[in-house]
Design an enzyme around this catalytic site. Structure first.
Site, PDB file in Angstrom:
ATOM      1  N   TYR A 161       0.736  -1.271   0.064  1.00 17.12           N
ATOM      2  CA  TYR A 161      -0.068  -0.211   0.085  1.00 17.12           C
ATOM      3  C   TYR A 161       0.858   1.279  -0.114  1.00 17.12           C
ATOM      4  O   TYR A 161       0.735   2.232  -0.638  1.00 17.12           O
ATOM      5  CB  TYR A 161      -0.876  -0.159   1.371  1.00 17.12           C
ATOM      6  CG  TYR A 161      -2.014   1.150   1.542  1.00 17.12           C
ATOM      7  CD1 TYR A 161      -3.153   1.157   0.584  1.00 17.12           C
ATOM      8  CD2 TYR A 161      -1.795   1.886   2.448  1.00 17.12           C
ATOM      9  CE1 TYR A 161      -3.736   2.060   0.743  1.00 17.12           C
ATOM     10  CE2 TYR A 161      -2.702   2.806   2.724  1.00 17.12           C
ATOM     11  CZ  TYR A 161      -3.623   3.115   2.095  1.00 17.12           C
ATOM     12  OH  TYR A 161      -4.724   4.010   2.135  1.00 17.12           O
ATOM     13  N   LYS A 165       0.952   4.025  -2.656  1.00 21.72           N
ATOM     14  CA  LYS A 165       0.549   5.438  -2.587  1.00 21.72           C
ATOM     15  C   LYS A 165       1.690   6.548  -2.945  1.00 21.72           C
ATOM     16  O   LYS A 165       1.384   7.438  -3.417  1.00 21.72           O
ATOM     17  CB  LYS A 165      -0.021   5.453  -1.032  1.00 21.72           C
ATOM     18  CG  LYS A 165      -1.171   4.830  -0.827  1.00 21.72           C
ATOM     19  CD  LYS A 165      -2.330   5.389  -1.806  1.00 21.72           C
ATOM     20  CE  LYS A 165      -3.789   5.286  -1.051  1.00 21.72           C
ATOM     21  NZ  LYS A 165      -4.894   5.512  -2.028  1.00 21.72           N
TER      22      LYS A 165
HETATM   23  N1  LIG Z   1      -9.871   6.242   5.621  1.00 20.81           N
HETATM   24  C1  LIG Z   1      -8.832   6.731   5.902  1.00 20.81           C
HETATM   25  O1  LIG Z   1      -8.279   7.209   6.875  1.00 20.81           O
HETATM   26  C2  LIG Z   1      -7.644   6.854   4.633  1.00 20.81           C
HETATM   27  C3  LIG Z   1      -6.109   7.042   5.066  1.00 20.81           C
HETATM   28  C4  LIG Z   1      -5.376   7.056   3.991  1.00 20.81           C
HETATM   29  C5  LIG Z   1      -5.762   6.846   2.865  1.00 20.81           C
HETATM   30  N2  LIG Z   1      -7.136   6.810   2.462  1.00 20.81           N
HETATM   31  C6  LIG Z   1      -7.576   6.414   1.004  1.00 20.81           C
HETATM   32  O2  LIG Z   1      -8.647   7.079   0.720  1.00 20.81           O
HETATM   33  C7  LIG Z   1      -9.277   6.388  -0.429  1.00 20.81           C
HETATM   34  C8  LIG Z   1     -10.787   6.025   0.102  1.00 20.81           C
HETATM   35  O3  LIG Z   1     -10.665   5.192   1.318  1.00 20.81           O
HETATM   36  P1  LIG Z   1     -12.004   4.803   2.350  1.00 20.81           P
HETATM   37  O4  LIG Z   1     -11.463   4.813   3.605  1.00 20.81           O
HETATM   38  O5  LIG Z   1     -13.140   5.719   2.064  1.00 20.81           O
HETATM   39  O6  LIG Z   1     -12.367   3.259   1.814  1.00 20.81           O
HETATM   40  P2  LIG Z   1     -13.731   2.624   1.613  1.00 20.81           P
HETATM   41  O7  LIG Z   1     -13.228   0.962   1.837  1.00 20.81           O
HETATM   42  O8  LIG Z   1     -14.577   2.947   2.446  1.00 20.81           O
HETATM   43  O9  LIG Z   1     -14.038   2.726   0.245  1.00 20.81           O
HETATM   44  C9  LIG Z   1     -13.360   2.393  -0.865  1.00 20.81           C
HETATM   45  C10 LIG Z   1     -14.179   2.136  -2.042  1.00 20.81           C
HETATM   46  O10 LIG Z   1     -13.682   1.753  -3.240  1.00 20.81           O
HETATM   47  C11 LIG Z   1     -14.215   0.783  -3.928  1.00 20.81           C
HETATM   48  N3  LIG Z   1     -13.385   0.005  -4.792  1.00 20.81           N
HETATM   49  C12 LIG Z   1     -12.250  -0.839  -4.050  1.00 20.81           C
HETATM   50  N4  LIG Z   1     -11.754  -1.456  -5.169  1.00 20.81           N
HETATM   51  C13 LIG Z   1     -12.182  -0.728  -6.122  1.00 20.81           C
HETATM   52  C14 LIG Z   1     -11.823  -0.986  -7.757  1.00 20.81           C
HETATM   53  N5  LIG Z   1     -10.940  -2.020  -8.151  1.00 20.81           N
HETATM   54  N6  LIG Z   1     -12.643  -0.417  -8.743  1.00 20.81           N
HETATM   55  C15 LIG Z   1     -13.762   0.392  -8.155  1.00 20.81           C
HETATM   56  N7  LIG Z   1     -13.842   0.507  -6.891  1.00 20.81           N
HETATM   57  C16 LIG Z   1     -13.101  -0.161  -6.019  1.00 20.81           C
HETATM   58  C17 LIG Z   1     -14.735  -0.200  -2.769  1.00 20.81           C
HETATM   59  O11 LIG Z   1     -15.939  -0.895  -3.073  1.00 20.81           O
HETATM   60  C18 LIG Z   1     -15.277   0.972  -1.731  1.00 20.81           C
HETATM   61  O12 LIG Z   1     -16.674   1.301  -1.870  1.00 20.81           O
HETATM   62  C19 LIG Z   1      -8.597   5.021  -0.523  1.00 20.81           C
HETATM   63  O13 LIG Z   1      -7.791   5.340  -1.687  1.00 20.81           O
HETATM   64  C20 LIG Z   1      -7.574   5.024   0.806  1.00 20.81           C
HETATM   65  O14 LIG Z   1      -6.528   4.122   0.379  1.00 20.81           O
HETATM   66  C21 LIG Z   1      -8.324   6.508   3.591  1.00 20.81           C
END
Ligand SMILES: NC(=O)c1ccc[n+]([C@@H]2O[C@H](COP(=O)([O-])OP(=O)(O)OC[C@H]3O[C@@H](n4cnc5c(N)ncnc54)[C@H](O)[C@@H]3O)[C@@H](O)[C@H]2O)c1
Length: 302
Positions: A161, A165
């Site tokens: 990851y 990123k």
């Molecule tokens: N939540 C956090 O604190 C956090 C921290 C750092 C980075 N991020 C990044 O923010 C973004 C959103 O994260 P989140 O926490 O909302 O996650 P989440 O799991 O709630 O939502 C992610 C969504 O992406 C969809 N998805 C997964 N693989 C897919 C694919 N191949 N094609 C299309 N859709 C796909 C999933 O179905 C899901 O609905 C991600 O890139 C994550 O790495 C989040």
């Protein structure tokens, strides 16, 4: 956002859903992409993207769903064409879809590595590459990519990851530099918000984990990330490109980007021995410590 067309990947849940809803509320037409995968990327479910679209339409906005995986290059090219056909063009790409397959590195399988790189890094490339042709022709466009402190600072058990990123940060920087002459901008957000991704974070005991999650659920919410994403995608951010910003709770952060901070020179050149004699002594205090995210942030929600 008025009159803009935005593609938001992973728009069925968490942060992507809130960005899609806010962009639509601010006047954008939205393509809500989500394959409805589990946290580790398995399975397909049309419900999450459909729900986001239904909610936008119920609120008087315009949206269509796309259920394909961002990891699939041809499907993403088709999605960009679908957006342009339905709404006339594409102005904004938010690369947000994501999965986790955590493992300590010496036990990480090829499949864990491959799946995470495919969704995050290839996924961001796939959508960006297709949209870039439209952006270039119309001489405008904005990319917003979700990155993570996992790569920017460090975390344990997430080498796949973190690599993906930081790769996206490099992609964004390149897009910003190469496409500025077409009036195209590209920025990253390292978010922190309670979502199912965060639920997988371990706690010492089940009770401690529950207490930590309850605190975090309340203090860092996905909807708190959306205003920054909307701003970066809008013309109001015309002077902001190639940057990495953070959002957590009600705080925003601006990240530095790597530059040389020390130099060491010997007029007669180096041997391994003279490097060993001089370099550690000269630079020890300037080395970046092996800190994790939680060592760096001033307050801790987890
Ligand atoms: N939540 C956090 O604190 C956090 C921290 C750092 C980075 N991020 C990044 O923010 C973004 C959103 O994260 P989140 O926490 O909302 O996650 P989440 O799991 O709630 O939502 C992610 C969504 O992406 C969809 N998805 C997964 N693989 C897919 C694919 N191949 N094609 C299309 N859709 C796909 C999933 O179905 C899901 O609905 C991600 O890139 C994550 O790495 C989040």
């Amino acid at each position: 956002m008025e009159g803009k067309v935005a593609i938001v990947t992973g728009a069925g849940r968490g942060i992507g859903r809130e960005i899609a809803l806010m962009m639509a509320a601010e006047g954008a037409s939205v393509v809500a992409n989500d394959m409805g995968a589990s946290l580790d990327g398995e399975g397909n479910d049309n419900a999450p993207a459909s729900q986001t679209v239904q909610e936008i339409i119920a609120n008087g906005g315009a949206a269509i769903a796309n259920f394909n995986s961002v990891a699939d290059h041809d499907s993403m090219r088709d999605m960009v064409a679908q957006a342009a056909k339905e709404f006339g063009t594409v102005d904004i790409v938010v690369n947000n879809a994501g999965i986790l397959r955590d493992s300590i590195f010496h036990k990480m399988t090829f499949e864990q590595w491959d799946a995470v790189i495919k969704v995050h890094l290839y996924g961001s490339f796939n959508v960006s590459r297709a949209a870039a042709e439209i952006f270039r022709k119309q001489e405008s466009g904005a990319f917003v990519h979700m990155v993570s402190t996992s790569g920017l600072i460090g975390s344990i058990g997430q080498a796949n990851y973190a690599a993906a990123k930081l790769g996206i940060a490099g992609l964004s920087r390149s897009l910003a530099m190469e496409m500025s002459r077409f009036n195209v901008r590209s920025n990253c957000i390292a978010p922190s918000a309670f979502s199912r991704m965060i639920e997988s974070v371990p706690g010492a005991t089940p009770e401690e984990k529950e207490a930590n999650l309850a605190k975090r659920r309340q203090q860092t919410r996905p909807e708190q990330i959306a205003p920054l994403a909307v701003f970066l995608a809008s013309d109001a951010a015309r002077d902001v490109s190639g940057q990495i910003l953070g959002a957590r709770g009600n705080e925003f952060y601006l990240y530095n980007q790597t530059r040389p901070i020390r130099t060491l020179h010997r007029a007669d050149g180096w041997t391994p021995q003279t490097v060993a004699q001089q370099l550690p002594k000269a630079w020890a205090t300037a080395f970046t410590p092996l800190e994790r995210t939680r060592d760096v942030f001033a307050w801790e929600a987890i």
